[in-house]
Design a protein around this motif. Structure first.
Motif, PDB file in Angstrom:
ATOM      1  N   TRP A 142      -8.490   2.542   2.803  1.00  0.00           N
ATOM      2  CA  TRP A 142      -9.216   1.601   1.949  1.00  0.00           C
ATOM      3  C   TRP A 142      -8.324   1.090   0.847  1.00  0.00           C
ATOM      4  O   TRP A 142      -7.445   1.789   0.363  1.00  0.00           O
ATOM      5  CB  TRP A 142     -10.533   2.174   1.449  1.00  0.00           C
ATOM      6  N   ILE A 143      -8.551  -0.197   0.509  1.00  0.00           N
ATOM      7  CA  ILE A 143      -7.717  -0.882  -0.463  1.00  0.00           C
ATOM      8  C   ILE A 143      -8.593  -1.770  -1.350  1.00  0.00           C
ATOM      9  O   ILE A 143      -9.759  -2.003  -1.051  1.00  0.00           O
ATOM     10  CB  ILE A 143      -6.638  -1.752   0.224  1.00  0.00           C
ATOM     11  N   ILE A 176       1.287   9.081   6.660  1.00  0.00           N
ATOM     12  CA  ILE A 176       0.464   8.021   7.252  1.00  0.00           C
ATOM     13  C   ILE A 176       1.247   6.713   7.299  1.00  0.00           C
ATOM     14  O   ILE A 176       1.192   5.976   8.285  1.00  0.00           O
ATOM     15  CB  ILE A 176      -0.852   7.837   6.461  1.00  0.00           C
ATOM     16  N   LEU A 177       2.009   6.415   6.250  1.00  0.00           N
ATOM     17  CA  LEU A 177       2.786   5.183   6.198  1.00  0.00           C
ATOM     18  C   LEU A 177       3.818   5.104   7.314  1.00  0.00           C
ATOM     19  O   LEU A 177       4.105   4.016   7.825  1.00  0.00           O
ATOM     20  CB  LEU A 177       3.479   5.045   4.844  1.00  0.00           C
ATOM     21  N   ILE A 215       0.813  -1.221   0.000  1.00  0.00           N
ATOM     22  CA  ILE A 215       0.000   0.000   0.000  1.00  0.00           C
ATOM     23  C   ILE A 215       0.848   1.273   0.000  1.00  0.00           C
ATOM     24  O   ILE A 215       0.324   2.364   0.176  1.00  0.00           O
ATOM     25  CB  ILE A 215      -0.989   0.016   1.192  1.00  0.00           C
ATOM     26  N   GLU A 216       2.134   1.135  -0.229  1.00  0.00           N
ATOM     27  CA  GLU A 216       3.019   2.307  -0.220  1.00  0.00           C
ATOM     28  C   GLU A 216       2.660   3.329  -1.292  1.00  0.00           C
ATOM     29  O   GLU A 216       2.800   4.524  -1.075  1.00  0.00           O
ATOM     30  CB  GLU A 216       4.475   1.879  -0.370  1.00  0.00           C
ATOM     31  N   ASN A 217       2.186   2.871  -2.430  1.00  0.00           N
ATOM     32  CA  ASN A 217       1.850   3.805  -3.505  1.00  0.00           C
ATOM     33  C   ASN A 217       0.434   4.364  -3.367  1.00  0.00           C
ATOM     34  O   ASN A 217       0.024   5.214  -4.141  1.00  0.00           O
ATOM     35  CB  ASN A 217       2.021   3.139  -4.865  1.00  0.00           C
TER      36      ASN A 217
END
Length: 132
Positions: A64-65, A28-29, A20-22
């Motif tokens: 969300w993902i 937040i990361l 989810i890095e991109n």
């Protein structure tokens, strides 16, 4: 066309930070661990091409993902197949099933009559004549 099953709301799953890095901002990361435990709290559809998951992290952040960003273990557990091409949920196959189902609304109108394009046009003309 096969639609993947959805992970039930309330399920606790793991996602990898690297996947989810991109998607998330760096700020937040930085607050998230490498393996993130999240709870599925809702579903989200943005463009009609796929259904995403609204997740709550352990430190009460909402993210969300989509399916392709899920952990491989989670995909196996919930029998979610990976696909590189987007899934169009509104296909002719799905839309063609509408007329094969009989629903009664208020006991006097069927969905077939309501979904009929001619009835929609009549209703639209009737409604718009007061506006214009």
């Amino acid at each position: 066309m096969k639609i993947n099953p959805l992970i039930p709301v309330g399920s606790v799953i793991k996602i990898e930070k690297a996947k989810i890095e991109n998607v998330l901002p760096k700020k937040i990361l930085d607050d998230l661990p490498q393996m993130i435990n999240v709870e599925v709290i809702d579903y989200k559809m943005t463009d009609g091409m796929d259904i995403g998951y609204v997740l709550m992290t352990e430190n009460n952040m909402k993210i969300w993902i989509f399916d392709n960003e899920l952990n491989e273990q989670t995909k196996r557990e919930y029998k979610i197949e990976s696909s590189n091409k987007p899934t169009n949920l509104l296909t002719i196959e799905l839309l063609s099933r509408i007329d094969k189902v009989e629903y009664e609304l208020n006991g006097n109108r069927s969905i077939k009559k309501l979904a009929n394009p001619l009835n929609l046009i009549k209703w639209l003309i009737f409604t718009l004549k007061d506006i214009f």
